[in-house]
Motif scaffolding. Sequence first.
Motif, PDB file in Angstrom:
ATOM      1  N   PHE A 234     -45.153  21.074 -47.740  1.00 30.07           N
ATOM      2  CA  PHE A 234     -45.744  22.275 -48.340  1.00 30.07           C
ATOM      3  C   PHE A 234     -46.285  23.221 -47.273  1.00 30.07           C
ATOM      4  O   PHE A 234     -46.377  24.420 -47.483  1.00 30.07           O
ATOM      5  N   ALA A 235     -46.646  22.663 -46.090  1.00 29.42           N
ATOM      6  CA  ALA A 235     -47.223  23.513 -45.040  1.00 29.42           C
ATOM      7  C   ALA A 235     -46.142  24.244 -44.252  1.00 29.42           C
ATOM      8  O   ALA A 235     -46.431  25.102 -43.430  1.00 29.42           O
ATOM      9  N   GLU A 397     -52.137  32.404 -44.195  1.00 32.37           N
ATOM     10  CA  GLU A 397     -52.159  33.091 -45.498  1.00 32.37           C
ATOM     11  C   GLU A 397     -52.704  32.155 -46.587  1.00 32.37           C
ATOM     12  O   GLU A 397     -53.464  32.560 -47.459  1.00 32.37           O
ATOM     13  N   VAL A 398     -52.307  30.872 -46.492  1.00 32.16           N
ATOM     14  CA  VAL A 398     -52.783  29.884 -47.470  1.00 32.16           C
ATOM     15  C   VAL A 398     -54.298  29.719 -47.349  1.00 32.16           C
ATOM     16  O   VAL A 398     -55.025  29.719 -48.347  1.00 32.16           O
ATOM     17  N   SER A 465     -49.105  32.067 -67.371  1.00 32.55           N
ATOM     18  CA  SER A 465     -49.290  30.781 -66.680  1.00 32.55           C
ATOM     19  C   SER A 465     -50.377  30.924 -65.627  1.00 32.55           C
ATOM     20  O   SER A 465     -50.719  32.035 -65.204  1.00 32.55           O
ATOM     21  N   TRP A 466     -50.918  29.769 -65.220  1.00 36.40           N
ATOM     22  CA  TRP A 466     -51.859  29.726 -64.099  1.00 36.40           C
ATOM     23  C   TRP A 466     -51.070  29.307 -62.867  1.00 36.40           C
ATOM     24  O   TRP A 466     -50.457  28.241 -62.866  1.00 36.40           O
ATOM     25  N   ASP A 467     -51.090  30.161 -61.832  1.00 36.93           N
ATOM     26  CA  ASP A 467     -50.265  29.909 -60.637  1.00 36.93           C
ATOM     27  C   ASP A 467     -51.177  29.699 -59.434  1.00 36.93           C
ATOM     28  O   ASP A 467     -52.150  30.446 -59.245  1.00 36.93           O
ATOM     29  N   CYS A 468     -50.834  28.731 -58.607  1.00 34.68           N
ATOM     30  CA  CYS A 468     -51.671  28.461 -57.439  1.00 34.68           C
ATOM     31  C   CYS A 468     -51.157  29.248 -56.229  1.00 34.68           C
ATOM     32  O   CYS A 468     -49.990  29.096 -55.841  1.00 34.68           O
ATOM     33  N   PRO A 469     -52.019  30.077 -55.615  1.00 38.72           N
ATOM     34  CA  PRO A 469     -51.575  30.911 -54.498  1.00 38.72           C
ATOM     35  C   PRO A 469     -51.407  30.132 -53.193  1.00 38.72           C
ATOM     36  O   PRO A 469     -51.029  30.709 -52.178  1.00 38.72           O
TER      37      PRO A 469
END
Length: 494
Positions: A234-235, A397-398, A465-469
Amino acid sequence: MTSLWLDTHPVTTTGVPLAGGERYDTVVAGAGLTGLATAVLLARAGQRVAVIEARSVGAVTTGNTTAKLSLLQGRQLSEVRKHHGDEVLAAYVASNLAAQAWLLSFLDQRGTRHQSRTAFTYATTDQGLRSLERELSAADSAGVPVSWSDDAGLPFRVAGAIELPVQTQFHPLEVLDSLLADLLEHGGVLHTGARVQRVGTDDGCRVETSAGTVTAERVILATGVPILDRGAHFARLQPLRSYVVSFRVPGTVPGGMYLSIDQPTRSLRTAPVGSEELLLVGGNGHPVGRRDSTRELVADLESWAGEHFPGATRTHAWSAQDYRPAGSVPLVGELPLSHGRVQVATGYNKWGMTNAVAAALRLAAGVTGEEPPWAEVLARTSLSPADLGEGVRFNAEVAGAMTAGWLATEARGLPDQPPPEGSGVVGRLGGRPAARSTVAGTTCTLSAVCTHLGGIVTWNEAESSWDCPLHGSRFDASGKLLEGPAVSDLPAFE
Ligand SMILES: Cc1cc2nc3c(=O)[nH]c(=O)nc-3n(C[C@H](O)[C@H](O)[C@H](O)COP(=O)(O)OP(=O)(O)OC[C@H]3O[C@@H](n4cnc5c(N)ncnc54)[C@H](O)[C@@H]3O)c2cc1C
Ligand code: FES
């Protein structure tokens, strides 16, 4: 927002319920193109294979793609060359050619329809023209017969275009349906509605799912972004969501497959549905969870289509995400600390129709022993300093999105009033971040903390929807997990 594909050819096969206690040679998690192509290759090689799918066949990216099977891939070839040089570019092209050939031969064997089309990449600016020149040069060096195009056939002015004839488009759900039929004929098993949550690898693989535990010698994670964090994939990935609208257009529509090289991206193709030829327009991508007004992005595609194709009327609109890897080359191979028993495939950068199948050929080679020469070159492709820089940027950015999310909920309390229909709001409730939305008259209050690694979710108004940034996990308004690296739902706010 249901895609044209899922609406016109849903795969209704649900397979057999997972009871727990089953034993397989290989478990493949995910019934998208990567998972089903890998499973078919393994089942044809005599393995006892099970595909375990959290939702339904094609429910996530493959069922919402634009499905161009093409070697002309926007800036992809010049990006691979820039990051890794000519040897890796040649291997990347060889892998995509092998994938294209395998899939076309499979579709012909099964009698699954597909259409041959010329692919075009076009520029509307001088800067875009220079990018086209770089792409042409990269294609040239890798022996892909791309040429300047005199007439792309578009109804608006372009500064220039390059073209590659005899590429392919298809209906992705028809393709998944054929792969599934082949898998079942070769003794493979499908379990839907079971989410893989953990994989233990001490002695063989112990695959824990939401419906029970199965064992296998080997596990392939074909889940889009990998769901196990051991490799921290994911990174190294940026989840990018984009939008597609299909239209009924009076008169004839240009028959090629098109992609703009300038921003905002526009991706066009036709789709035969019954006796009609619909036009698909895609684009307006952005990192998941980091756009305030997603409805505007769909409206923008509609107004662009109306301007260039007068009389176009919308039939479907949908959205999907894919993962851009630092370094431009897909991430395929062993998951660290898994004793070689768990493999992953991800990071196709919106070119998964070829790259998912190339990944399948590579992963299956571990069993069939037929490793193609390009696989070895791609396997030893390591991140260059520029790629590491890109990875650092993704993570900066994350980190920014993480901090901004938590600070924003600290700063504002959750309003007592239910939000208006179709909207959602995040705020502090009892000292903790809460997410509240109203959809179809029902108001739900959930924890706003993503169950992956603690990002604060944001409301996606176009898709309710709920989206994770952070890494792109998405949940519906009731908290049910839709996609991404998370493996559990957003809990109701206690
Ligand atoms: C808008 C858009 C347009 C695109 N257009 C093109 C194109 O024209 N040409 C092209 O080459 N590529 C295109 N792509 C890219 C391509 O569609 C994808 O790369 C490809 O579909 C990815 O396939 P996949 O099987 O890896 O993932 P998916 O299709 O997402 O499949 C993953 C599956 O895993 C399941 N899953 C997830 N977690 C679990 C779990 N824990 N347990 C069990 N199952 C799980 C999911 O439910 C899903 O069904 C596009 C992408 C987007 C977003
Ligand atoms: S997806 Fe990783 S924290 Fe939400």
